[in-house]
Write an enzyme that holds these catalytic residues in place. Structure first.
Site, PDB file in Angstrom:
ATOM      1  N   ASP A 171      -2.712   6.727  12.578  1.00 50.64           N
ATOM      2  CA  ASP A 171      -1.649   5.199  11.059  1.00 50.64           C
ATOM      3  C   ASP A 171      -0.422   5.994  10.972  1.00 50.64           C
ATOM      4  O   ASP A 171      -0.441   7.126  10.244  1.00 50.64           O
ATOM      5  CB  ASP A 171      -3.044   5.092  10.270  1.00 50.64           C
ATOM      6  CG  ASP A 171      -1.604   4.470   8.639  1.00 50.64           C
ATOM      7  OD1 ASP A 171      -0.984   4.693   9.483  1.00 50.64           O
ATOM      8  OD2 ASP A 171      -2.284   4.389   7.506  1.00 50.64           O
ATOM      9  N   SER A 211       0.971  -0.965   0.017  1.00 47.97           N
ATOM     10  CA  SER A 211      -0.036   0.443  -0.134  1.00 47.97           C
ATOM     11  C   SER A 211       0.724   0.981  -0.075  1.00 47.97           C
ATOM     12  O   SER A 211       0.241   1.796  -0.697  1.00 47.97           O
ATOM     13  CB  SER A 211      -0.822  -0.072   1.077  1.00 47.97           C
ATOM     14  OG  SER A 211      -0.654  -0.553   2.133  1.00 47.97           O
ATOM     15  N   HIS A 230       1.329   5.076   6.909  1.00 46.72           N
ATOM     16  CA  HIS A 230       0.563   5.675   5.106  1.00 46.72           C
ATOM     17  C   HIS A 230       0.967   7.176   5.746  1.00 46.72           C
ATOM     18  O   HIS A 230       0.832   7.723   6.488  1.00 46.72           O
ATOM     19  CB  HIS A 230      -0.869   4.682   5.093  1.00 46.72           C
ATOM     20  CG  HIS A 230      -0.808   3.593   4.754  1.00 46.72           C
ATOM     21  ND1 HIS A 230      -1.340   2.888   5.844  1.00 46.72           N
ATOM     22  CD2 HIS A 230      -0.347   3.054   4.139  1.00 46.72           C
ATOM     23  CE1 HIS A 230      -1.193   1.959   5.718  1.00 46.72           C
ATOM     24  NE2 HIS A 230      -0.722   1.858   4.561  1.00 46.72           N
TER      25      HIS A 230
END
Length: 429
Positions: A408, A163, A411
């Site tokens: 998070d 990702s 990311h």
């Protein structure tokens, strides 16, 4: 042989008040010798400095305030122009530049996932979008969308990995798509393979999902419990058949390997089930998987037709004590990069990096590294934090109030740090 001035003829007497020709000759030779020394030293200086940065003065803003401007005023504008053979992009500093506007926003680019659309998701601050990376000994060219598309004319560019690599792919698409007319571009999404097409340039910018590069039982659908994941470290063919014929391949693989100190690995068929796997230390499993990938590249890639890049590990920032905040909450509420030179967090594993070097060092096909780890490690401020989604939905207010469990710090917001990765990538192209 010694070089001496010729003696004056005995029949010719010098006129009164005039210097002898021999003296004049010696003086002129002395001046010439001094001039030659000066020229040599000056030439040596310019050879060391090579050429000065283009448009160096353009970086100076007419409006200066705060400590950000003090940092900008300290920039030396006599560095090398970017040369991938000479420039070390991992050594440098982040400099705040409010005059730099991102080429896109998470509202203007229709191809961004909600996961990385931090402003759209409610992030209130915006300074994280205005820091630019300045290497110590060279100048990094700005990203030019038209130049990028011209370099890709008639070619396929594919980002392969997890990702984070998808974030780099989205960044690249958003950096170029805004100059393409609406009817000249398209996007086709797939579970594994997604393709953006720039029709006018006969070019595609693609993403292929392969978080371990090699095959695993968690490629699709994703298995949430890391203890149930099994990596088929000797097989890459299922994924790699989709990489054949691509002109530019950009790989990454790191975070998915870091789910524990050991990993379940498998040789042969998944039909062997739970009895067929072997538990390996994570670095060992990583090295075995990379060797499988490297063997495929060496056997299937013609370096005359295809360029191969590898994006180094993207650092995580889940331990605020790394940057001196023992009472902090991971990357939550961080609004500035770490300014400590050579800062290295626990989210960047040097042993894993050494595995990449060991494997690629033996490959026949040349690999170009996009060395983004050190420069990204400073950017504790640029993660999506609580301004993101999980399981296909945005975090609730209750979840946002619990950043310990929900921030998070893996990311990156877009626009943001991955744009700099692509700036480096384009400079290499």
């Amino acid at each position: 042989m010694s070089l001496a001035a010729p003696s004056a003829s005995p029949s010719v007497k010098p006129s009164r008040g005039k210097l002898p020709y021999s003296v004049i000759f010696i003086v002129l030779c002395s001046f010439a010798f001094v001039a030659l020394l000066y020229a040599d030293s000056s030439w040596a200086f310019f050879k060391v400095k090579s050429c000065s940065r283009k448009n160096g003065g353009a970086r100076k803003s007419k409006h200066r305030n705060s400590d950000h401007d003090e940092a900008r005023n300290s920039v030396i504008d006599d560095r090398f122009e970017f040369d991938p053979e000479e420039c070390s992009v991992n050594t440098g500093k982040w400099v705040f530049n409010k005059t730099i506007k991102p080429l896109y926003t998470d509202r203007s680019c229709p191809y961004l996932d909600r996961q990385v659309s931090c402003v759209k998701n409610g992030r209130p601050d915006s300074d994280y979008r205005h820091w630019e990376w300045q290497p110590e000994d060279c100048s990094l060219p700005r990203f030019d969308a038209e130049v990028a598309l011209k370099k890709l004319r008639g070619k396929r560019l594919m980002f392969v990995g997890d990702s984070l690599q998808r974030g780099q792919w989205q960044s690249f698409v958003c950096l170029v798509e805004w100059i393409i007319p609406q009817d000249k571009k398209s996007l086709k999404r797939g579970d594994f393979h997604t393709v953006f097409t720039a029709k006018e340039y006969d070019a595609t910018i693609e993403f292929y999902w392969a978080p371990f590069l090699v095959e695993s039982n968690t490629d699709r659908p994703i298995i949430g419990d890391p203890k149930k994941r099994i990596i088929k470290v000797d097989s890459v063919a299922k994924h790699a058949k989709n990489w054949i014929g691509v002109d530019i391949l950009v790989f990454n693989s790191y975070v998915w390997w870091m789910s524990g100190l050991t990993l379940k690995t498998l040789w042969g068929s998944f039909a062997n089930g739970a009895e067929g796997y072997e538990v390996l230390d994570t670095p060992v499993a990583y090295k075995v998987g990379l060797r499988t990938w490297a063997n495929w590249v060496d056997s299937n890639v013609n370096p005359n037709n295809t360029r191969v890049f590898f994006t180094t590990m993207s650092p995580t920032h889940t331990r605020s004590a790394d940057w001196g905040k023992s009472n902090g909450t991971k990357c939550f509420n961080e609004t500035r990069p770490v300014m400590k030179r050579h800062f290295w967090s626990t989210g960047s594993n040097k042993q894993m990096m050494s595995m990449v070097n060991a494997v690629t060092g033996r490959m026949q096909v040349p690999i170009t590294f996009l060395n983004i780890t050190q420069l990204s490690d400073y950017r504790i401020d640029a993660h999506s934090s609580i301004y993101t989604e999980t399981g296909g939905r945005l975090l609730t207010e209750e979840e946002r109030a619990d950043p310990v469990h929900n921030a998070d710090c893996i990311h990156w917001c877009l626009p943001g740090v991955p744009d700099t990765w692509n700036q480096i990538f384009l400079a290499h192209l």
